[in-house]
Design an enzyme around this catalytic site. Structure first.
Site, PDB file in Angstrom:
ATOM      1  CG  ASN A 159      34.240  49.874  34.141  1.00 33.97           C
ATOM      2  OD1 ASN A 159      33.683  50.579  34.984  1.00 33.97           O
ATOM      3  ND2 ASN A 159      33.768  48.687  33.826  1.00 33.97           N
ATOM      4  N   GLY A 208      47.077  46.071  37.726  1.00 33.05           N
ATOM      5  CA  GLY A 208      48.211  46.225  36.811  1.00 33.05           C
ATOM      6  C   GLY A 208      47.852  46.017  35.356  1.00 33.05           C
ATOM      7  CB  THR A 245      55.342  33.334  48.096  1.00 36.36           C
ATOM      8  OG1 THR A 245      55.601  32.508  49.232  1.00 36.36           O
ATOM      9  CG2 THR A 245      56.660  33.771  47.475  1.00 36.36           C
ATOM     10  CB  CYS A 334      32.364  42.093  33.308  1.00 30.55           C
ATOM     11  SG  CYS A 334      33.987  42.640  33.755  1.00 30.55           S
TER      12      CYS A 334
HETATM   13  N1  PLP Z   1      37.212  48.237  38.820  1.00 29.59           N
HETATM   14  C1  PLP Z   1      37.162  48.707  37.568  1.00 29.59           C
HETATM   15  C2  PLP Z   1      36.700  50.108  37.331  1.00 29.59           C
HETATM   16  C3  PLP Z   1      37.531  47.904  36.494  1.00 29.59           C
HETATM   17  O1  PLP Z   1      37.467  48.377  35.251  1.00 29.59           O
HETATM   18  C4  PLP Z   1      37.945  46.580  36.763  1.00 29.59           C
HETATM   19  C5  PLP Z   1      38.272  45.669  35.647  1.00 29.59           C
HETATM   20  O2  PLP Z   1      37.511  45.524  34.698  1.00 29.59           O
HETATM   21  C6  PLP Z   1      37.994  46.130  38.076  1.00 29.59           C
HETATM   22  C7  PLP Z   1      37.621  46.980  39.075  1.00 29.59           C
HETATM   23  C8  PLP Z   1      38.467  44.740  38.422  1.00 29.59           C
HETATM   24  O3  PLP Z   1      39.862  44.662  38.228  1.00 29.59           O
HETATM   25  P1  PLP Z   1      40.679  43.285  38.206  1.00 29.59           P
HETATM   26  O4  PLP Z   1      40.510  42.704  36.849  1.00 29.59           O
HETATM   27  O5  PLP Z   1      42.117  43.669  38.425  1.00 29.59           O
HETATM   28  O6  PLP Z   1      40.187  42.426  39.288  1.00 29.59           O
END
Ligand code: PLP
Length: 755
Positions: A159, A208, A245, A334
């Protein structure tokens, strides 16, 4: 128009997905578990999205469950794999001893591993699969450990950097391993063919909101035959994989995204995306001389760029881009609030300074050429603005900045402060406590402004870093400063004072923190403007004196001498400012620090003082930046609520005297963005100290309201002013990001009328 280049954090919901979600909420709102027609229509929608997901992911067999997002899918996968190990172990079988995960995984993976490993009482050893300098897994290492692994977690694409993993290589390294294999496919979805069915992947997780669907919907793939334990039990929905649900709006939206992706409606192919990325990369290189990409572009997603500009912090770049309405992020969203270098880049072996100044720029696969044109134009404008402020390392193109020369600029790196004093008339300047990471920026600043260096001074021989004085002297024109003509701290030999136009800089020996420590005092005629006190007195602390080069017994006399020389109300500018207080006075520190009070008001002797101080300095924890703490903070200053909302400010603007509204954004941001007529005063945060006396002296009762882009820097300024005694100091909550959309125009109109 906003140019949103932060798609790896999240994407907007595409119109077809919005319409599908709306339809699922308004028309096909049935519960897919109901057996009547409304329920059956909802069931058909769920089945249809699942079928499309199979085609997108390339899986005929295995199970697919809708989750709330990737984090939940990761939890479920890790729980499933580890619960199977636990069951084997409980049955008396021998089980592998390791859990392996990639060094650059999203936090959701190691956190889930630690959590379930402990909760299931497995206590397996977790090991980090190292990555190479290019960000890819060290497959040799993986091969050596795979035989004893119960679970292996690798991401398909990173990411932060966009580095695409060699999943075939990972699969080969895992051949013959007993490990279950989890792939975090979040960033790859819609950008890379995943071919899940062709690889022996046990679990894969998707989200998503990284691909034009809303937040709150994700997917978990479980290979046929892979063990499964539900994370959420209850009504048995999703074929008992995930109770509760279904999120029908999310599932409908995801279905619409998958439909468009499968039909390639609006989604670009890999070659087009790579061409877009390359154009952005070229614009960046052009805009920021010296820029380096932190991962090799051919190994990365064609939609992600991660770069650093030497000497320019990521905060500066993000503020700059944001002022041009270009949204980018530092590392991952994050970790954006943390000052520490990116763990991903650190794992790749990048130097800390490079890892701490990284910026990520990412776009989605539905990008178009006009968007990239506009993004490139804005990137180039950002580069120009930064060059105009001479904050990039200077190059031949650097013109002299248009703004008048400021008298005092503060630069900060990891809580350490460096000051640049300049005289507009003679264009001579003095730098105090130059930090190595700032040397290029300082040199650029001075050279572009056609200044000469009258001196580069240190307040003491630093224990925690090398002074960049020599590097700076070598890099910029220096007034008659020949090597050997200064002492070790840079003071010209034999000089009583240094002239800086009409100002005079003198020094005062302040042994204690180190034996050679000095303070520099800047006088404007008879008036003392500022005392640069190094680490002798810090906001909320006294400089520690337990280093080999310290003189603890001299500290008491130093404090008394300082008080005699500067008094209790002179502004003291510290060598470290861990809590963004900017300046302090002895009066404030006496009130905040009992030991200082007893030194200056009590009858403690040098030995008693040294003993009490040593007790405070025992086992000092490192700072938030993982650097050596230069003093024992006894008063971190607190974080008073300083935020003011639009309605309140509008009222203050109508009263007399009207609130003083201060724009603390840097000139390079102001040049790119507008704040209407909101500000009655511009005082960039880096130059705040220069205007502190003026702001402190504003009419009693007159609110002083700072603003910036996000509300972060303005809150720092407001708190600093409060600490120095001005109760009516405030920060515009949420900054221009919130204000420009809502209250700012109204306030600007009021302000216009008030002035
Ligand atoms: N894994 C990766 C590589 C991500 O970039 C992210 C989101 O930043 C996540 C997991 C977590 O995803 P979610 O926000 O759908 O929980």
């Amino acid at each position: 128009m906003e140019i949103y280049l932060d798609a790896n954090a999240t994407t907007p919901v595409m119109p077809e997905a919005q319409a599908a979600a709306q339809g699922a909420m308004a028309d096909d709102f049935g519960n897919p578990s109901s057996v009547h027609s409304a329920g059956l229509r909802a069931r058909a929608l769920v089945d249809d999205t699942r079928a499309k997901a199979r085609r997108v992911l390339g899986v005929d067999a295995g199970r697919l469950a809708f989750t709330s997002g990737a984090t939940e899918a990761i939890q479920t996968a890790v729980l499933s794999a580890l619960a199977a190990v636990r069951a084997l172990r409980d049955g008396g079988a021998a089980t592998p001893g390791l859990i392996l995960f990639g060094a650059t995984e999203h936090q959701a993976v190691p956190q889930a591993i630690a959590h379930w490993n402990a909760l299931l009482g497995l206590d397996l050893e977790t090991r980090i699969i190292p990555v190479r300098r290019d960000g890819r897994h060290d497959l040799g290492w993986l091969r050596r450990h795979a035989g004893d692994a119960a679970l292996v977690c690798t991401m398909a694409a990173n990411n932060e950097t966009g580095v695409v993993s060699d999943l075939d290589g990972v699969a080969a390294a895992l051949a013959g391993s007993p490990a279950h294999w989890l792939v975090d496919g979040v960033q790859a979805l819609g950008k890379l063919p995943l071919r899940l069915g062709e690889r022996h992947i046990d679990y894969a997780c998707f989200s998503g909101h990284k691909l034009y669907a809303p937040k709150g919907i994700g997917l978990l793939y479980v290979r046929e035959g892979a063990p499964f334990t539900p994370l959420i039990v209850g009504g048995g929905q999703e074929d008992r994989l995930r109770s509760g649900t279904e999120n029908m709006a999310g599932i409908a939206a995801l279905g619409a995204v998958f439909a468009a992706l499968l039909e390639r409606r609006g989604f670009q192919d890999a070659a087009t995306l790579a061409a877009c990325r390359d154009r952005l990369a070229a614009a960046l290189v052009d805009a920021f001389p010296g820029l380096v990409f932190n991962a090799p572009l051919p190994l990365c997603l064609p939609t992600t760029l991660n770069f650093s500009v030497p000497g320019v912090g990521s905060g500066v770049l993000i503020d700059l881009f944001d002022a041009a309405e270009v949204r980018v992020s530092a590392g991952s969203a994050c970790s954006a609030g943390k000052a520490t270098p990116s763990a991903v880049l650190t794992a790749m072996g990048l130097p800390p300074a490079q890892a701490a100044s990284a910026v990520r720029l990412s776009f989605g696969p539905r990008v178009d050429s006009a968007f990239i044109d506009e993004a490139c134009a804005r990137i180039r404008a950002c580069g120009e603005s930064l060059r105009d402020s001479a904050l990039c390392p200077a190059d031949a193109r650097t013109p002299a900045p248009a703004e008048p020369l400021p008298g005092l600029v503060r630069f900060v790196a990891d809580g350490a402060c460096c000051y640049l004093l300049a005289d507009a008339q003679t264009r001579r300047c003095v730098v105090i406590d130059p930090l190595p990471e700032l040397a290029a920026r300082l040199a650029g600043w001075i050279t572009a402004r056609r200044c000469t260096l009258a001196a580069v001074l240190d307040t003491h021989s630093h224990g925690d870093h090398r002074s960049a004085a020599a590097a700076l002297r070598a890099a910029v024109p220096a007034a008659p400063l020949t090597p050997g003509s200064t002492d070790a701290l840079g003071w010209p030999l034999g000089a009583d004072a240094l002239a800086l136009g009409a100002l005079r800089l003198t020094r005062l020996a302040t042994p204690g923190h180190t034996a050679d420590a000095v303070a520099y005092l800047l006088h404007d005629g008879p008036r003392l403007r500022w005392a640069f006190v190094g680490d002798t007195v810090l906001p909320g602390a006294l400089g520690r004196s337990d280093f080999a080069q310290s003189a603890p017994l001299a500290f008491l006399d130093t404090l008394r001498g300082l008080e005699r020389r500067v008094g209790r109300d002179a502004l003291l500018l510290p060598g470290h400012d861990y809590h963004q207080r900017f300046a302090t006075t002895l009066r404030h520190e006496i009130a905040a620090q009992p030991l200082l009070a007893s030194a200056l008001d009590g009858c403690i002797d040098a030995e008693g003082f040294a003993r009490a101080k040593a007790a405070l300095e025992q086992n000092l924890a490192p700072t938030a930046w993982c650097t050596v703490a230069c003093g024992a903070t006894v008063d971190p200053g607190g974080e008073p609520a300083v935020e003011v909302d639009g309605a309140r400010l509008a009222g203050w603007l109508r009263q007399r005297p009207a609130a003083l509204v201060v724009d603390v954004r840097e000139p390079y941001e102001r040049r790119l963005g507008t704040a209407g007529d909101l500000a009655s005063r511009a005082a960039p945060l880096s130059q705040l100290i220069e205007v502190l006396p003026e702001l402190l002296a504003a009419e009693p009762g007159r609110p002083v309201v700072f603003f910036c882009r996000s509300g972060n820097r303005s809150a720092q300024a407001a708190r600093a002013l409060r600490r120095l005694g001005r109760a009516e100091a405030w920060s515009m909550a949420g900054g221009l990001a919130r204000w420009s959309a809502t209250a700012a125009p109204a306030c600007a109109a009021t302000l216009g009328a008030a002035l």
